[in-house]
Design a protein around this motif. Structure first.
Motif, mmCIF file in Angstrom:
data_model
loop_
_atom_site.group_PDB
_atom_site.id
_atom_site.type_symbol
_atom_site.label_atom_id
_atom_site.label_comp_id
_atom_site.label_asym_id
_atom_site.label_seq_id
_atom_site.Cartn_x
_atom_site.Cartn_y
_atom_site.Cartn_z
ATOM 1 N N ASP A 108 0.803 -1.219 0.000
ATOM 2 C CA ASP A 108 0.000 0.000 0.000
ATOM 3 C C ASP A 108 0.842 1.278 0.000
ATOM 4 O O ASP A 108 0.328 2.377 0.195
ATOM 5 C CB ASP A 108 -0.960 0.011 1.190
ATOM 6 C CG ASP A 108 -0.229 -0.134 2.523
ATOM 7 O OD1 ASP A 108 1.024 -0.052 2.532
ATOM 8 O OD2 ASP A 108 -0.904 -0.354 3.537
ATOM 9 N N ARG A 109 2.141 1.122 -0.249
ATOM 10 C CA ARG A 109 3.024 2.283 -0.328
ATOM 11 C C ARG A 109 4.137 1.953 -1.319
ATOM 12 O O ARG A 109 4.907 1.013 -1.092
ATOM 13 C CB ARG A 109 3.620 2.589 1.054
ATOM 14 C CG ARG A 109 4.316 3.940 1.150
ATOM 15 C CD ARG A 109 3.316 5.057 1.229
ATOM 16 N NE ARG A 109 3.972 6.354 1.490
ATOM 17 C CZ ARG A 109 3.369 7.510 1.317
ATOM 18 N NH1 ARG A 109 2.113 7.559 0.890
ATOM 19 N NH2 ARG A 109 3.995 8.644 1.573
ATOM 20 N N GLU A 154 -1.088 6.438 -1.897
ATOM 21 C CA GLU A 154 -0.260 5.235 -1.910
ATOM 22 C C GLU A 154 1.016 5.419 -2.719
ATOM 23 O O GLU A 154 2.049 4.825 -2.402
ATOM 24 C CB GLU A 154 -1.055 4.050 -2.478
ATOM 25 C CG GLU A 154 -2.296 3.683 -1.677
ATOM 26 C CD GLU A 154 -3.040 2.495 -2.278
ATOM 27 O OE1 GLU A 154 -2.452 1.802 -3.150
ATOM 28 O OE2 GLU A 154 -4.201 2.263 -1.895
#
Length: 311
Positions: free
Chosen positions: A132-133, A156
């Motif tokens: 998610d990043r 994100e």
């Protein structure tokens, strides 16, 4: 009936029989070849459930930051195509190379290949991987899909890195492709025949012989498949819908551009993109569209320097 006319008719009949036989042989060879090729393809990566189907993803490296790699349009095997770049990046980053539906070892899909659907599927794959990043990096058509992607998931994406990426405002994207002809080439087996006598685009590049063999097998499998053709059919409308989209001003943007392009507007368009954000940079390579085939080391170095500058 005159003798010359009988000879002519017999000759034409023989020619017709030979043509029909040739077409039949090409078709049968293709049917048999498709089955035998499938057995020769060596699996790589892992399958991730997306929209009830399987999307193939390769994860390499254990760096603290994650780089998500997306391919250009029609790349038969994104993972194998990006191999030199993945090898350059993975000592420093966690690299996630995604093969969208219709590409590589991923399933086909009946969903229309609109930008919206493609973006949603890629995001679902990352969610299912608990990623998610990340930094979004891609080639060619990713420049169009990527603008939409970062506008939807800006929280994100930490940066966008374009490898000779498309620009939503570039010209000449309203062309109509002969989809029916491509389907006929695929189904008849003549696409296989054409590929057999075409030069290997990876010969002389930093890909070993086994990788080139695998790439050709996957190319035969995916060339003009229904999902790829559906994406081709949507190229014009996708560009039309994305024409007014821009990268967020606060998104770091690095554009690695090949100068060997027939369009005089190619480099200026990327200059304009880079100037439209707070942290934008363009690096021009004296090379063609497939910059990453021979400039992976330089791409990785420029990318690392760019990211270090942000910190």
């Amino acid at each position: 009936m005159k003798k010359w006319l009988r000879v002519l008719l017999k000759t034409l009949a023989v020619i017709l029989i030979l043509i029909v036989a040739f077409i039949a042989i090409v078709y049968i060879v293709n049917v048999v070849g498709n089955k035998t090729d499938q057995k020769k393809i060596q699996a790589y990566g892992q399958l991730v459930p997306v929209d009830g189907k399987n999307m193939n993803v390769l994860i390499q490296g254990e760096g603290e930051e994650t780089v998500v790699l997306l391919p250009g349009y029609g790349t038969a095997s994104p993972v194998l195509d990006f191999k030199p770049l993945i090898d350059e990046l993975s000592p420093y980053y966690k690299v996630v190379a995604i093969e969208p539906f219709g590409y590589g070892l991923s399933d086909l899909t009946d969903r229309d290949r609109t930008t919206e659907n493609i973006v949603q599927e890629i995001h679902e794959a990352l969610q299912n991987l608990n990623i998610d990043r990340y930094i979004l990096m891609g080639h060619s058509i990713t420049g169009l899909y990527g603008v939409d992607y970062v506008s939807k998931y800006r929280d994100e994406v930490t940066a966008f890195i374009g490898i000779d990426t498309s620009v939503p405002t570039q010209g000449g994207m309203d062309v109509e492709f002969p989809i029916g002809q491509y389907k006929l080439l695929k189904n008849s087996g003549f696409a296989r025949l054409m590929l057999k006598f075409s030069p290997d685009p990876y010969e002389g590049l930093p890909y070993d012989e086994e990788t080139r063999k695998q790439f050709k097998l996957i190319q035969l499998k995916n060339m003009f498949n229904p999902t790829i053709l559906n994406e081709m059919e949507h190229i014009s409308s996708n560009f039309k819908e994305g024409k007014h989209m821009k990268f967020p001003v606060d998104l770091p943007l690095l554009l690695l551009v090949g100068s060997d392009n027939p369009s005089e507007e190619w480099v200026p368009l990327h200059e304009e993109q880079a100037a439209s954000v707070e942290n934008g940079k363009m690096v021009v390579f004296d090379y063609s569209h497939y910059v990453h085939h021979t400039k992976s080391k330089e791409i990785a170095e420029n990318f690392r320097q760019f990211m270090a500058g942000l910190k």
